[in-house]
Scaffold this active site. Sequence first.
Site, PDB file in Angstrom:
ATOM      1  CG  HIS A  10      51.740  56.187  56.880  1.00 22.51           C
ATOM      2  ND1 HIS A  10      50.949  55.558  55.946  1.00 22.51           N
ATOM      3  CD2 HIS A  10      51.386  57.494  56.871  1.00 22.51           C
ATOM      4  CE1 HIS A  10      50.132  56.452  55.380  1.00 22.51           C
ATOM      5  NE2 HIS A  10      50.379  57.632  55.925  1.00 22.51           N
ATOM      6  CD  GLU A  41      52.056  50.530  58.859  1.00 20.06           C
ATOM      7  OE1 GLU A  41      52.117  51.752  59.089  1.00 20.06           O
ATOM      8  OE2 GLU A  41      50.992  49.946  58.591  1.00 20.06           O
ATOM      9  CB  CYS A  63      48.744  52.793  53.272  1.00 21.63           C
ATOM     10  SG  CYS A  63      50.372  53.553  53.244  1.00 21.63           S
ATOM     11  CB  CYS A  88      53.148  51.056  55.013  1.00 21.48           C
ATOM     12  SG  CYS A  88      52.989  52.678  55.770  1.00 21.48           S
TER      13      CYS A  88
END
Length: 158
Positions: free
Chosen positions: A55, A57, A85, A88
């Site tokens: 992801h 991040e 999420c 993250c």
Amino acid sequence: MKNEHLHFLQLAVEEAKKGVLSNDGGPFGAAIVRRGELIALAHNEVLKTNDPTAHAEVVAIRRASAILGRFDLSDCVLYATCEPCPMCLAASYWAKIKTLVYACSRHDAARAGFDDAFIYEVLEGKAEDKRMEVLQMGREMALSAFELWQQKGDKTLY
Ligand SMILES: Nc1nc2[nH]cnc2c(=O)[nH]1
């Protein structure tokens, strides 16, 4: 300060679009900034790397940690084009990030087909179907790793 936040969010949004156009991953971007200086800029790389944890991040945190040579990013701000999420968000806590600035919400992500909101529901005990069987066993066996850690004299806590 507000303009600075919007400036770095804008960079993250441009980075997110770059990732979409290059088919690297979903429409997510992130930036790590230390004392007003951009340290790392990243977009989602799940499709490019076949890594479901890539992801934006997480990629940005990994990049910034490598650049700064430390796992403690407590003097950094994390900018994200979308609410992180749970993975993250947890990664941000592990990195000791003190300030998080995000733009879109988990519900915006859900509308675009991403499960961020569902995982929050599971964690909050609100999901009817958790879509995963979770078993706990072998605790006595596995405790030996904790015992080894506790006895270790030269360990680095993080
Ligand atoms: N915030 C965020 N949510 C996601 N959901 C799926 N991928 C991502 C990502 O890279 N960032």
